[in-house]
Design a protein around this motif. Structure first.
Motif, PDB file in Angstrom:
ATOM      1  N   PRO A 264       0.770  -0.980  -0.084  1.00  0.00           N
ATOM      2  CA  PRO A 264      -0.126  -0.040  -0.021  1.00  0.00           C
ATOM      3  C   PRO A 264       1.028   0.868   0.421  1.00  0.00           C
ATOM      4  O   PRO A 264       0.336   2.012  -0.953  1.00  0.00           O
ATOM      5  N   ALA A 265       2.197   1.560   1.139  1.00  0.00           N
ATOM      6  CA  ALA A 265       2.734   2.983   0.821  1.00  0.00           C
ATOM      7  C   ALA A 265       3.397   2.732  -0.434  1.00  0.00           C
ATOM      8  O   ALA A 265       3.111   3.807  -1.056  1.00  0.00           O
ATOM      9  N   THR A 266       4.270   1.451  -1.010  1.00  0.00           N
ATOM     10  CA  THR A 266       4.624   2.257  -2.618  1.00  0.00           C
ATOM     11  C   THR A 266       3.849   2.101  -3.665  1.00  0.00           C
ATOM     12  O   THR A 266       4.396   3.423  -4.829  1.00  0.00           O
ATOM     13  N   LEU A 267       2.153   1.621  -3.599  1.00  0.00           N
ATOM     14  CA  LEU A 267       1.200   2.058  -4.828  1.00  0.00           C
ATOM     15  C   LEU A 267       0.936   3.331  -4.051  1.00  0.00           C
ATOM     16  O   LEU A 267       1.058   4.635  -5.574  1.00  0.00           O
ATOM     17  N   TYR A 268       1.203   3.644  -3.162  1.00  0.00           N
ATOM     18  CA  TYR A 268       0.496   5.939  -2.826  1.00  0.00           C
ATOM     19  C   TYR A 268       1.601   5.847  -3.531  1.00  0.00           C
ATOM     20  O   TYR A 268       0.962   7.034  -3.777  1.00  0.00           O
ATOM     21  N   ARG A 269       3.687   5.995  -3.256  1.00  0.00           N
ATOM     22  CA  ARG A 269       4.095   6.984  -3.783  1.00  0.00           C
ATOM     23  C   ARG A 269       3.979   7.130  -4.846  1.00  0.00           C
ATOM     24  O   ARG A 269       4.121   8.038  -5.553  1.00  0.00           O
ATOM     25  N   ALA A 270       3.658   5.790  -5.770  1.00  0.00           N
ATOM     26  CA  ALA A 270       3.444   5.491  -7.065  1.00  0.00           C
ATOM     27  C   ALA A 270       2.219   6.244  -7.647  1.00  0.00           C
ATOM     28  O   ALA A 270       3.037   7.417  -9.069  1.00  0.00           O
ATOM     29  N   LEU A 271       1.470   6.134  -7.276  1.00  0.00           N
ATOM     30  CA  LEU A 271       0.100   6.854  -8.033  1.00  0.00           C
ATOM     31  C   LEU A 271       0.566   8.984  -7.695  1.00  0.00           C
ATOM     32  O   LEU A 271       0.107   9.208  -8.371  1.00  0.00           O
ATOM     33  N   LEU A 272       0.956   9.379  -6.069  1.00  0.00           N
ATOM     34  CA  LEU A 272       1.305  10.078  -5.585  1.00  0.00           C
ATOM     35  C   LEU A 272       2.240  10.493  -6.844  1.00  0.00           C
ATOM     36  O   LEU A 272       1.994  12.272  -7.639  1.00  0.00           O
ATOM     37  N   SER A 273       3.700  10.002  -7.409  1.00  0.00           N
ATOM     38  CA  SER A 273       4.799  11.065  -7.521  1.00  0.00           C
ATOM     39  C   SER A 273       3.658  10.825  -9.403  1.00  0.00           C
ATOM     40  O   SER A 273       4.091  11.800 -10.424  1.00  0.00           O
ATOM     41  N   ALA A 274       2.957   9.807  -9.957  1.00  0.00           N
ATOM     42  CA  ALA A 274       1.992   9.949 -11.545  1.00  0.00           C
ATOM     43  C   ALA A 274       1.479  11.209 -11.495  1.00  0.00           C
ATOM     44  O   ALA A 274       1.755  12.243 -12.093  1.00  0.00           O
ATOM     45  N   CYS A 275       0.713  11.301  -9.790  1.00  0.00           N
ATOM     46  CA  CYS A 275       0.016  12.744 -10.415  1.00  0.00           C
ATOM     47  C   CYS A 275       0.444  14.460 -10.037  1.00  0.00           C
ATOM     48  O   CYS A 275       0.371  15.341 -10.802  1.00  0.00           O
ATOM     49  N   HIS A 276       2.042  14.244  -9.003  1.00  0.00           N
ATOM     50  CA  HIS A 276       2.312  15.624  -9.427  1.00  0.00           C
ATOM     51  C   HIS A 276       3.125  15.521 -10.705  1.00  0.00           C
ATOM     52  O   HIS A 276       3.284  16.832 -11.135  1.00  0.00           O
ATOM     53  N   GLY A 277       3.366  14.649 -11.526  1.00  0.00           N
ATOM     54  CA  GLY A 277       4.259  14.597 -12.474  1.00  0.00           C
ATOM     55  C   GLY A 277       3.138  15.023 -13.557  1.00  0.00           C
ATOM     56  O   GLY A 277       3.574  16.302 -14.708  1.00  0.00           O
ATOM     57  N   THR A 278       2.171  15.125 -13.627  1.00  0.00           N
ATOM     58  CA  THR A 278       1.037  15.428 -14.238  1.00  0.00           C
ATOM     59  C   THR A 278       0.583  16.660 -13.971  1.00  0.00           C
ATOM     60  O   THR A 278       0.031  17.400 -15.028  1.00  0.00           O
ATOM     61  N   CYS A 279       0.531  17.100 -12.733  1.00  0.00           N
ATOM     62  CA  CYS A 279       0.166  18.576 -12.571  1.00  0.00           C
ATOM     63  C   CYS A 279       1.529  19.804 -13.154  1.00  0.00           C
ATOM     64  O   CYS A 279       0.551  20.318 -13.381  1.00  0.00           O
ATOM     65  N   MET A 280       2.608  18.912 -13.294  1.00  0.00           N
ATOM     66  CA  MET A 280       3.207  19.803 -13.734  1.00  0.00           C
ATOM     67  C   MET A 280       3.136  19.825 -14.973  1.00  0.00           C
ATOM     68  O   MET A 280       3.252  21.260 -15.702  1.00  0.00           O
TER      69      MET A 280
END
Length: 337
Positions: A264-280
């Motif tokens: 759950p922790a690694t999946l959350y980090r992956a999703l969060l990182s993808a969201c950050h990149g998309t927003c940028m």
């Protein structure tokens, strides 16, 4: 005069470290206010953000970014480098060539040069330094091999270019394969030449048995399958780039789960990182759209195109000058910016 002032404002904002999307958006808004007044400015600000990010094809970007994060999580880059180094490690500069092949392979299932370069620096760079490679050569190989992800589908850079230039994204992705192969071959040839000049730059590695080579070869099977799932479906017309990006993200998740790397922790980090990149990326696209409206209203784009078209110069000279500009900008700005 207005154009010069707005461009000066843009470069000042970039020089003081303002994010590119905000710098372009703010300077473009100032230019629109100076040229068309508050009515024009607020009219564009009300419509530009939604019209820019509501494109259906834009879904491709978060999917490819998520795919990249999940591929990083699966650790497949380590497998690719080990396999490549086992097969060509005995060749002069073999580990460097293996890094180039790993960069091409990882780019084929990653999509972003930043993630590719970061992964290679964590996997292949220590291996080359440990083997006795010249540090500046090892770092140079990693830096140039990481950029291959820009060319090889799925490439986020090509998707963004397709959105901005309004050209077929599927054809762009397929069109990047041959240049990527040529660039990879050029990198490997350059490494061989440099080591031929001075063998001390890259000592040879210990030989690997054929049994171990074929055993390692099976480890790149998931990478080939994932590449086929994305690029193959686009090439055969089975799926659009948007649909293929979703297939790739799902396939990368299955790969990470199969390797027991998902929590759950690694999946959350992956999703969060993808969201950050998309927003940028979305912020840059919106800022570029606002700035583009300013250029359109001032006729700078049309005048520039007409002026360049009237020059008594070959198209290759113009392209070379543009590439020189990219080289300078790429020295201190991210590829998307």
């Amino acid at each position: 005069m207005t154009v010069i002032l707005v461009l000066g404002l843009l470069f000042v904002l970039l020089a003081i470290g303002t994010p590119v999307g905000f710098a372009m958006g703010f300077s473009g808004a100032v230019g629109l206010l100076m040229v068309g007044g508050s009515g024009t400015l607020f009219g564009i600000l009300q419509t530009a953000p939604l019209s820019t990010v509501s494109s259906y094809e834009l879904i491709t970007i978060p999917m490819f970014l998520l795919m990249a994060e999940l591929v990083l999580l699966s650790g497949v880059a380590d497998d690719m480098f080990k396999t490549a180094s086992a097969w060509i490690g005995r060749v002069p500069g073999g580990l460097g060539m293996a890094t180039a092949l790993a960069g091409a392979g990882f780019g084929a299932i990653c999509g972003t040069s930043t993630a590719s370069a970061a992964t290679l620096s964590a996997t292949s760079l220590p291996a080359m330094i440990k083997q006795g490679y010249e540090p500046k050569m090892a770092a140079g190989v990693v830096a140039i091999s990481g950029t291959l992800a820009m060319l090889i589908p799925p490439s986020v850079a090509l998707v963004i270019f397709g959105l901005l230039a309004e050209v077929n994204i599927g054809q762009l992705l397929i069109g990047g394969i041959l240049p990527a192969v040529l660039v990879t071959a050029t990198i490997m040839a350059t490494i061989y030449f440099l080591v031929w000049q001075d063998p001390s730059r890259a000592p040879s590695v210990e030989p690997v048995s054929w049994r171990e080579k074929f055993t390692l070869l099976w480890q790149v099977g998931p990478m080939v399958l994932l590449f086929t799932l994305v690029t193959g479906t686009i090439y055969l017309g089975i799926a659009t780039p948007t649909e293929a990006s979703a297939l790739g993200a799902a396939g990368a998740l299955v790969l990470a789960v199969a390797k027991r790397r998902v929590t759950p922790a690694t999946l959350y980090r992956a999703l969060l990182s993808a969201c950050h990149g998309t927003c940028m990326i979305a912020t840059i696209l919106v800022g570029a759209s606002i700035f583009g409206y300013f250029f359109t209203l001032t006729h700078v784009t049309q005048d520039l195109v007409a002026w360049i078209g009237s020059l008594p110069a070959s198209r290759w000279v113009i392209i070379t000058l543009i590439l020189c500009g990219y080289i300078v900008l790429g020295s201190f700005m991210d590829q998307i910016a």
